[in-house]
Write a protein that holds these residues in place. Structure first.
Motif, PDB file in Angstrom:
ATOM      1  N   PRO A 163       0.817  -1.210  -0.145  1.00 28.08           N
ATOM      2  CA  PRO A 163       0.020   0.024  -0.135  1.00 28.08           C
ATOM      3  C   PRO A 163       0.897   1.321  -0.155  1.00 28.08           C
ATOM      4  CG  PRO A 163      -0.899  -1.580   1.520  1.00 28.08           C
ATOM      5  CD  PRO A 163       0.266  -2.422   0.963  1.00 28.08           C
ATOM      6  N   LYS A 164       1.887   1.412   0.787  1.00 29.94           N
ATOM      7  CA  LYS A 164       2.825   2.515   0.877  1.00 29.94           C
ATOM      8  C   LYS A 164       3.364   2.891  -0.484  1.00 29.94           C
ATOM      9  CE  LYS A 164       2.190   3.170   5.249  1.00 29.94           C
ATOM     10  NZ  LYS A 164       1.320   4.529   5.547  1.00 29.94           N
ATOM     11  N   VAL A 168       2.989   6.132  -3.335  1.00 27.18           N
ATOM     12  CA  VAL A 168       4.118   6.736  -4.022  1.00 27.18           C
ATOM     13  C   VAL A 168       3.807   6.863  -5.548  1.00 27.18           C
ATOM     14  CG1 VAL A 168       6.438   6.473  -4.777  1.00 27.18           C
ATOM     15  CG2 VAL A 168       6.018   5.981  -2.370  1.00 27.18           C
ATOM     16  N   ILE A 169       3.031   5.810  -6.055  1.00 32.14           N
ATOM     17  CA  ILE A 169       2.557   5.965  -7.341  1.00 32.14           C
ATOM     18  C   ILE A 169       1.594   6.970  -7.440  1.00 32.14           C
ATOM     19  CG2 ILE A 169       1.313   4.750  -9.290  1.00 32.14           C
ATOM     20  CD1 ILE A 169       2.506   2.074  -8.103  1.00 32.14           C
ATOM     21  N   LEU A 318      10.462  14.398   3.890  1.00 36.05           N
ATOM     22  CA  LEU A 318       9.434  14.994   4.650  1.00 36.05           C
ATOM     23  C   LEU A 318       8.385  15.510   4.051  1.00 36.05           C
ATOM     24  CD1 LEU A 318       9.136  16.382   7.448  1.00 36.05           C
ATOM     25  CD2 LEU A 318      10.223  18.503   6.336  1.00 36.05           C
ATOM     26  N   VAL A 319       8.425  15.859   2.793  1.00 36.90           N
ATOM     27  CA  VAL A 319       7.249  16.220   2.115  1.00 36.90           C
ATOM     28  C   VAL A 319       6.413  14.929   1.919  1.00 36.90           C
ATOM     29  CG1 VAL A 319       6.158  16.924   0.008  1.00 36.90           C
ATOM     30  CG2 VAL A 319       8.149  18.250   0.959  1.00 36.90           C
ATOM     31  N   VAL A 320       6.917  13.909   1.484  1.00 37.62           N
ATOM     32  CA  VAL A 320       6.429  12.468   1.143  1.00 37.62           C
ATOM     33  C   VAL A 320       5.766  12.057   2.496  1.00 37.62           C
ATOM     34  CG1 VAL A 320       6.323  10.323   0.323  1.00 37.62           C
ATOM     35  CG2 VAL A 320       7.695  12.142  -0.811  1.00 37.62           C
ATOM     36  N   VAL A 321       6.383  12.036   3.622  1.00 32.67           N
ATOM     37  CA  VAL A 321       5.932  11.258   4.815  1.00 32.67           C
ATOM     38  C   VAL A 321       4.659  12.061   5.324  1.00 32.67           C
ATOM     39  CG1 VAL A 321       6.385  10.990   7.161  1.00 32.67           C
ATOM     40  CG2 VAL A 321       8.048  10.172   5.482  1.00 32.67           C
ATOM     41  N   THR A 322       4.758  13.495   5.474  1.00 33.88           N
ATOM     42  CA  THR A 322       3.598  14.298   5.929  1.00 33.88           C
ATOM     43  C   THR A 322       2.692  14.296   4.902  1.00 33.88           C
ATOM     44  OG1 THR A 322       4.738  16.244   4.977  1.00 33.88           O
ATOM     45  CG2 THR A 322       5.250  15.857   7.195  1.00 33.88           C
TER      46      THR A 322
END
Length: 360
Positions: A163-164, A168-169, A318-322
């Protein structure tokens, strides 16, 4: 053959496309009013009062559209771009006021589309280099279009993908999709009225700081709109309170707050659901982080700096995780991916039916 084509077009013209035409017909009429009203109404609060009905109309019109692509893009162009540009225009500022002899077609295009205000001149000395950049951009968009097609195929196997990784996709799908949609709209404006496409993104995945990501690489048009409408007024107000050195910090927070509220509005148009507040939290969190980053830079004054190999992955991570934590849950609540797939399928069927009608 002609009758069959008419029947196919009539079938697909019912519903959303019909509403889309009606919405943009009203937009055209309202911008004509704004253009001619400005000829007799002086700038300032009198002009603002004269266009307030148009600002309200631009907030209402997207409610008539329900698809992700037509509705979402129209909401962004009208509720955000057009309204903010008209607000600047009311006080004699912004791209609509740069040229006192602007024509009506250019005024309409500049008001609601992501394009630049200067006219393209064939005799420009840099025409050759500009053409080369355009050709490079064309291949850039073709590549990203191919990747979107690849993503669409990968969605058929999401049960086999973590799922993670799927999220990202989604990140790249949204980014590439936004870039292509805005490029198409800007390209049409360039062909019709000779106005250059405003660059929307500058490879944001190459950012090495939040300041670079939000200020110079991600959704550049929004940054340029927020600067004169929010950042600079807050900066001017706070300079007398905190001093010029620290005034940019509350100005940054003010810009992120307005951006958060506008994103909440766009998501409401997309899903017609009550805002959860996660989008606001996402942007306010990044506003705080950017304020901390700017404050540290002011404190150390360039005496020490981390290498790009470290700051780049840290920034994007940081952008992706948040985004996974706060942004994408709201996006998924709008059922955006399945709706987008349905719309792609509908468009494919439309093109197929038209092709078959032409052959027969």
């Amino acid at each position: 053959m002609t009758l069959q084509i008419v029947q196919v077009i009539k079938y697909w013209a019912e519903g959303e496309i019909t509403n889309f035409i009606k919405v943009w017909t009203l937009v055209f009429a309202s911008l004509c009013y704004s253009f001619f009203a400005a000829k007799i109404v002086p700038k300032g609060f009198p002009r603002l009062l004269s266009i307030i009905p148009i600002l309200i109309l631009n907030l209402i019109l997207p409610l008539n559209l329900h698809t992700l692509h037509l509705g979402g893009s129209s909401a962004f162009f009208l509720a955000w771009l057009a309204n903010f540009k008209l607000l600047m225009f009311a006080f004699g500022k912004g791209p609509l006021s740069d040229d006192p002899f602007i024509s009506l077609p250019r005024f309409i295009a500049l008001a609601c589309l992501p394009i630049k205000s200067h006219q393209i001149k064939p005799q420009d000395k840099e025409i050759t280099s500009s053409s080369k950049r355009g050709l490079k951009s064309l291949w850039n968009y073709v590549t990203k279009g191919f990747l979107i097609c690849l993503f669409l195929k990968m969605y058929d196997y999401t049960d086999l993908i973590h799922p993670k990784f799927t999220w990202v996709i989604y990140c790249f799908h949204i980014y590439f999709g936004l870039e292509i949609i805005l490029a198409i709209v800007g390209g049409l404006a360039k062909a019709l009225v000779g106005i250059e496409l405003e660059p929307q993104f500058d490879e944001p995945y190459l950012s090495t700081s939040l300041q670079e990501f939000w200020g110079r690489r991600w959704n550049i048009m929004v940054t340029r709109i927020l600067r004169p409408t929010v950042y600079e007024p807050v900066l001017y107000f706070c300079t007398s309170i905190t001093g010029r050195k620290w005034a940019p910090l509350p100005a940054i927070m003010g810009s992120f707050l307005v951006s958060a509220l506008m994103h909440e509005l766009i998501f409401f148009y997309l899903g017609r659901k009550r805002p959860s507040g996660e989008i606001t939290l996402f942007f306010m969190l990044h506003g705080v982080l950017l304020v901390v980053e700017v404050a540290i830079k002011k404190a150390i004054k360039g005496r020490w700096r981390l290498p790009r190999l470290i700051t780049g992955p840290l920034t994007i991570g940081l952008v992706v995780v948040t985004a996974f934590w706060l942004f994408f849950p709201e996006f998924l609540r709008c059922n955006a991916i399945s709706r987008a797939l349905d719309e792609y399928a509908t468009m494919g069927a439309f093109v197929k039916d038209i092709s078959q009608a032409l052959v027969l």
